[in-house]
Write a protein that holds these residues in place. Structure first.
Motif, PDB file in Angstrom:
ATOM      1  N   GLU A  73       5.219 -15.543   1.428  1.00 49.93           N
ATOM      2  CA  GLU A  73       5.233 -16.402   0.241  1.00 49.93           C
ATOM      3  C   GLU A  73       4.244 -15.919  -0.813  1.00 49.93           C
ATOM      4  N   GLN A  74       3.037 -15.543  -0.366  1.00 52.28           N
ATOM      5  CA  GLN A  74       2.028 -15.050  -1.299  1.00 52.28           C
ATOM      6  C   GLN A  74       2.433 -13.704  -1.873  1.00 52.28           C
ATOM      7  N   TRP A  75       3.038 -12.864  -1.045  1.00 51.68           N
ATOM      8  CA  TRP A  75       3.518 -11.553  -1.502  1.00 51.68           C
ATOM      9  C   TRP A  75       4.508 -11.729  -2.644  1.00 51.68           C
ATOM     10  N   ARG A  76       5.457 -12.642  -2.467  1.00 50.31           N
ATOM     11  CA  ARG A  76       6.469 -12.899  -3.487  1.00 50.31           C
ATOM     12  C   ARG A  76       5.810 -13.426  -4.776  1.00 50.31           C
ATOM     13  N   GLU A  77       4.901 -14.394  -4.612  1.00 47.84           N
ATOM     14  CA  GLU A  77       4.256 -14.997  -5.779  1.00 47.84           C
ATOM     15  C   GLU A  77       3.420 -13.982  -6.546  1.00 47.84           C
ATOM     16  N   ASP A  78       2.646 -13.176  -5.807  1.00 43.79           N
ATOM     17  CA  ASP A  78       1.779 -12.200  -6.458  1.00 43.79           C
ATOM     18  C   ASP A  78       2.581 -11.113  -7.168  1.00 43.79           C
ATOM     19  N   ALA A  79       3.708 -10.726  -6.586  1.00 43.06           N
ATOM     20  CA  ALA A  79       4.559  -9.723  -7.228  1.00 43.06           C
ATOM     21  C   ALA A  79       5.212 -10.292  -8.482  1.00 43.06           C
ATOM     22  N   THR A  80       5.600 -11.557  -8.428  1.00 44.83           N
ATOM     23  CA  THR A  80       6.269 -12.205  -9.558  1.00 44.83           C
ATOM     24  C   THR A  80       5.322 -12.415 -10.730  1.00 44.83           C
ATOM     25  N   THR A  81       4.084 -12.793 -10.445  1.00 43.37           N
ATOM     26  CA  THR A  81       3.112 -13.043 -11.514  1.00 43.37           C
ATOM     27  C   THR A  81       2.455 -11.769 -12.031  1.00 43.37           C
ATOM     28  N   GLY A  82       2.607 -10.681 -11.299  1.00 40.34           N
ATOM     29  CA  GLY A  82       1.983  -9.427 -11.700  1.00 40.34           C
ATOM     30  C   GLY A  82       0.603  -9.220 -11.124  1.00 40.34           C
ATOM     31  N   LYS A  83       0.135 -10.178 -10.309  1.00 39.51           N
ATOM     32  CA  LYS A  83      -1.160 -10.017  -9.664  1.00 39.51           C
ATOM     33  C   LYS A  83      -1.132  -8.848  -8.685  1.00 39.51           C
ATOM     34  N   LEU A  84      -0.009  -8.704  -7.980  1.00 40.63           N
ATOM     35  CA  LEU A  84       0.197  -7.557  -7.089  1.00 40.63           C
ATOM     36  C   LEU A  84       0.856  -6.452  -7.900  1.00 40.63           C
ATOM     37  N   VAL A  85       0.239  -5.295  -7.970  1.00 38.36           N
ATOM     38  CA  VAL A  85       0.768  -4.221  -8.804  1.00 38.36           C
ATOM     39  C   VAL A  85       1.436  -3.105  -8.013  1.00 38.36           C
ATOM     40  N   GLU A  86       1.047  -2.950  -6.727  1.00 38.97           N
ATOM     41  CA  GLU A  86       1.657  -1.905  -5.904  1.00 38.97           C
ATOM     42  C   GLU A  86       1.681  -2.343  -4.445  1.00 38.97           C
ATOM     43  N   THR A  87       2.683  -1.851  -3.725  1.00 39.50           N
ATOM     44  CA  THR A  87       2.728  -1.944  -2.268  1.00 39.50           C
ATOM     45  C   THR A  87       3.151  -0.585  -1.756  1.00 39.50           C
ATOM     46  N   PHE A  88       2.480  -0.087  -0.717  1.00 38.25           N
ATOM     47  CA  PHE A  88       2.934   1.169  -0.140  1.00 38.25           C
ATOM     48  C   PHE A  88       2.859   1.120   1.379  1.00 38.25           C
ATOM     49  N   ALA A  89       3.747   1.873   1.994  1.00 38.60           N
ATOM     50  CA  ALA A  89       3.793   2.001   3.447  1.00 38.60           C
ATOM     51  C   ALA A  89       3.229   3.360   3.819  1.00 38.60           C
ATOM     52  N   CYS A  90       2.724   3.467   5.051  1.00 39.49           N
ATOM     53  CA  CYS A  90       2.151   4.746   5.467  1.00 39.49           C
ATOM     54  C   CYS A  90       2.356   4.970   6.957  1.00 39.49           C
ATOM     55  N   GLY A  91       2.447   6.238   7.315  1.00 34.03           N
ATOM     56  CA  GLY A  91       2.605   6.626   8.704  1.00 34.03           C
ATOM     57  C   GLY A  91       2.649   8.137   8.797  1.00 34.03           C
ATOM     58  N   THR A  92       2.596   8.657  10.013  1.00 29.85           N
ATOM     59  CA  THR A  92       2.595  10.112  10.195  1.00 29.85           C
ATOM     60  C   THR A  92       3.843  10.749   9.619  1.00 29.85           C
ATOM     61  N   ALA A  93       5.002  10.161   9.892  1.00 23.98           N
ATOM     62  CA  ALA A  93       6.264  10.768   9.479  1.00 23.98           C
ATOM     63  C   ALA A  93       6.452  10.748   7.972  1.00 23.98           C
ATOM     64  N   ALA A  94       6.283   9.577   7.364  1.00 30.64           N
ATOM     65  CA  ALA A  94       6.551   9.433   5.930  1.00 30.64           C
ATOM     66  C   ALA A  94       5.304   9.591   5.070  1.00 30.64           C
ATOM     67  N   VAL A  95       4.125   9.667   5.669  1.00 29.99           N
ATOM     68  CA  VAL A  95       2.816   9.807   5.015  1.00 29.99           C
ATOM     69  C   VAL A  95       2.536   8.563   4.153  1.00 29.99           C
ATOM     70  N   VAL A  96       2.777   8.644   2.844  1.00 31.79           N
ATOM     71  CA  VAL A  96       2.585   7.494   1.956  1.00 31.79           C
ATOM     72  C   VAL A  96       3.853   7.309   1.134  1.00 31.79           C
ATOM     73  N   THR A  97       4.412   6.111   1.173  1.00 31.62           N
ATOM     74  CA  THR A  97       5.681   5.836   0.498  1.00 31.62           C
ATOM     75  C   THR A  97       5.593   4.518  -0.245  1.00 31.62           C
ATOM     76  N   ALA A  98       5.935   4.526  -1.531  1.00 31.90           N
ATOM     77  CA  ALA A  98       5.904   3.311  -2.336  1.00 31.90           C
ATOM     78  C   ALA A  98       7.021   2.359  -1.923  1.00 31.90           C
ATOM     79  N   VAL A  99       6.721   1.070  -1.950  1.00 34.61           N
ATOM     80  CA  VAL A  99       7.726   0.028  -1.730  1.00 34.61           C
ATOM     81  C   VAL A  99       8.046  -0.576  -3.090  1.00 34.61           C
ATOM     82  N   GLY A 100       9.317  -0.510  -3.490  1.00 30.96           N
ATOM     83  CA  GLY A 100       9.691  -0.986  -4.816  1.00 30.96           C
ATOM     84  C   GLY A 100      10.394  -2.325  -4.837  1.00 30.96           C
TER      85      GLY A 100
END
Length: 367
Positions: free
Chosen positions: A294-321
């Protein structure tokens, strides 16, 4: 004690009678994909309750012969790791934090009631395979040699108890991009019907059962046009945990970065740990805590959250859009990779590939 055990393991070398021809291998390395092509050799070591670790061999990669009653087939005693070998500009091969993989491997072994492998023996097995199949390391940008150490219960018996015999093996696969689409950002589906792990379970162990449990919701995500699935906690079904095989980071407009805390239900990613260090070196405040859908959705909608990224050995760093679920959809930032995501990806991959100074001693040259 571990050093003594490693020193006593004399690996037998068996030459491959018909390795892949160099011209054919060269073609494979141009477009290796991920996890579909394999090198010529593998390493194997056996363990028994009477002999301990013994019979270390580096030789041709070949099928494994198992008794139908092998414990792994019935009680799923199996663990694995994932790490990469990189080709550096000077032509040498290098590993990234392999000792962290060795430690996590033993953490998983303890949780699954399996014998621990001396860390020096783990590292020597990796070194031997990379040395033997050095010519299989791709040189294209974004590519590497993916290494898969794993262990399973090989004793033939039916009965619920820890096995008395195990096999440890290492295989290698030339690898390109993990995500086939090559998109600058991935979209994810929120699983509200399935969970990955529960408190007291095996969520912090890198065992096959955790990934098997993610396959149905992952298939659901793909059917709905998404790249990955994100899991919520098992108790309240509201707190963000991780993707099917990657950890998550959330970047806010005030410079804070948040990643879900390691509560025993989340795999302690080595890439995650490395990024926390690098982010703090950038002067950012990194918090490990809880973050609700719920907070993730709210922060993304208001612009408080500006980026989300996933990380791991295989994909290294990948943006979530884009994030979708039964309750609707929301977009993070512009829907593409943000500035910090790209910066951290460039810095981490630069260290791994020998293009950026390594001030932490993470890179292990193999010659």
């Amino acid at each position: 004690m571990a050093s003594e055990a490693a020193a006593q393991m004399n690996f037998q070398t068996m030459e491959h009678p018909a390795p892949m021809p160099i011209d054919q291998r060269t073609q494979v390395l141009l477009t290796p994909g991920f996890g579909t092509q394999f090198t010529d050799h593998m390493v194997s070591i056996e363990w028994s309750d009477t002999r301990g670790w013994h019979n270390g061999v580096i030789g041709p990669r070949h099928p494994i012969q198992l008794d139908p009653a092998a414990a792994v087939l019935h009680y799923a005693q199996e663990i694995f790791e994932g790490l990469k070998a990189y080709r550096h500009p000077d032509g040498t091969a290098a590993l990234f934090r392999p000792e962290a993989n060795a430690k996590r491997f033993n953490d998983s072994a303890r949780r699954m009631a399996m014998p621990e492998l001396p860390e020096e023996m783990f590292l020597e097995a990796i070194r031997l395979l990379v040395e033997k199949d050095n010519g299989w390391i791709p040189e294209e940008e974004g590519s590497s040699l993916y290494l898969r150490p794993f262990m399973f219960a090989s004793e033939a018996f039916l009965g619920v108890r820890p096995a008395k015999r195990y096999k440890f093996l290492v295989i290698a696969s030339p690898a390109g991009n993990y995500f086939k689409s090559g998109a600058p950002a991935v979209s994810i589906w929120v699983s509200s019907d399935y969970t990955r792990a529960a408190p007291g379970g095996t969520g912090a162990a890198k065992c096959g059962g955790n990934y098997a449990a993610s396959l149905v919701p992952q298939a659901e995500a793909i059917e709905r046009g998404h790249d990955q699935v994100v899991f919520l906690d098992a108790a309240e079904r509201k707190w963000i945990e991780e993707l099917g095989g990657m950890n998550l980071f959330f970047v806010f407009d005030d410079g804070r970065v948040l990643t879900p805390a390691l509560t025993g239900t989340i795999l302690p990613g080595i890439t995650r740990n490395s990024l926390i260090t690098l982010l703090r070196e950038e002067g950012l405040t990194v918090e490990e805590g809880r973050y609700s859908l719920e907070q993730w959705r709210e922060d993304a909608t208001t612009g408080k959250l500006v980026e989300t990224f996933a990380c791991g050995t295989a994909a290294v760093v990948t943006a979530v859009g884009r994030v979708s679920g039964h309750d609707g959809e929301f977009t993070i930032g512009t829907g593409g990779p943000g500035q910090l995501t790209q910066k951290m990806k460039d810095r981490l991959t630069g260290i791994q590939r020998g293009l950026v100074a390594d001030s932490h001693g993470w890179v292990k040259k193999l010659g």
